[in-house]
Design a protein around this motif. Structure first.
Motif, short mmCIF file in Angstrom:
data_model
loop_
_atom_site.label_atom_id
_atom_site.label_comp_id
_atom_site.label_asym_id
_atom_site.label_seq_id
_atom_site.Cartn_x
_atom_site.Cartn_y
_atom_site.Cartn_z
N LEU A 41 0.83 -1.21 0.00
CA LEU A 41 0.00 0.00 0.00
C LEU A 41 0.86 1.26 0.00
CD1 LEU A 41 -2.67 -0.94 2.73
CD2 LEU A 41 -2.92 -1.07 0.23
N THR A 42 0.31 2.33 -0.54
CA THR A 42 0.97 3.63 -0.45
C THR A 42 0.80 4.14 0.98
OG1 THR A 42 -1.01 4.89 -1.01
CG2 THR A 42 0.38 4.13 -2.86
N GLU B 177 -2.74 5.15 1.62
CA GLU B 177 -3.62 3.99 1.80
C GLU B 177 -3.43 3.37 3.17
OE1 GLU B 177 -4.06 2.41 -2.81
OE2 GLU B 177 -2.24 1.92 -1.68
N LYS B 178 -2.19 3.32 3.67
CA LYS B 178 -1.94 2.79 5.02
C LYS B 178 -2.61 3.68 6.06
CE LYS B 178 2.44 0.57 3.99
NZ LYS B 178 3.88 0.54 4.21
N ASN C 185 -5.21 5.55 5.66
CA ASN C 185 -6.65 5.31 5.55
C ASN C 185 -7.03 3.99 6.22
OD1 ASN C 185 -9.32 5.93 4.60
ND2 ASN C 185 -9.02 4.33 3.08
N LEU C 186 -6.23 2.94 6.03
CA LEU C 186 -6.49 1.65 6.68
C LEU C 186 -6.48 1.81 8.19
CD1 LEU C 186 -6.77 -1.48 6.49
CD2 LEU C 186 -4.28 -1.56 6.55
#
Length: 102
Positions: A89-90, A93-94, A96-97
């Motif tokens: 993941l970018t 994205e991390k 956001n996770l």
């Protein structure tokens, strides 16, 4: 030979199926605002290893840590697959996770 146990004892196969997994994938936020992703079957022990510089090379000198994400898995294979996916993941994205986890 029968496929059942007349003595009432649980077979190893049944025990393996019924045993709740303790494997998980986790993300630590390091003191330099970077993220470390790993897997373990004992999260308390593993964080202690990171804190005492007995964990991954990456985390040495980056204490203190915050456990920002943890996801239980059914076995080591699943944990490794999730770890691999997270590492791809970018940064956005991390983040956001992690935000959706809390």
């Amino acid at each position: 030979m029968a496929n059942y146990n007349v003595s009432g004892l649980v077979t190893l196969a049944e025990l393996a199926k019924s045993k709740e997994s303790t494997w998980c994938v986790y993300i630590l936020k390091c003191s330099d605002n970077t993220y470390y992703t790993g897997i373990t079957n004992n999260i308390k022990r593993r964080i202690h290893e990171h804190e005492t510089n007995k964990g991954a090379k990456y985390t040495k000198g980056r204490t203190p840590f915050s456990l920002v994400y943890q996801d239980k898995c059914k076995d080591r294979r699943e944990a490794s697959q999730k770890e691999y996916a997270i590492k791809k993941l970018t940064l956005a994205e991390k983040i956001n996770l992690i935000a959706t986890y809390k």
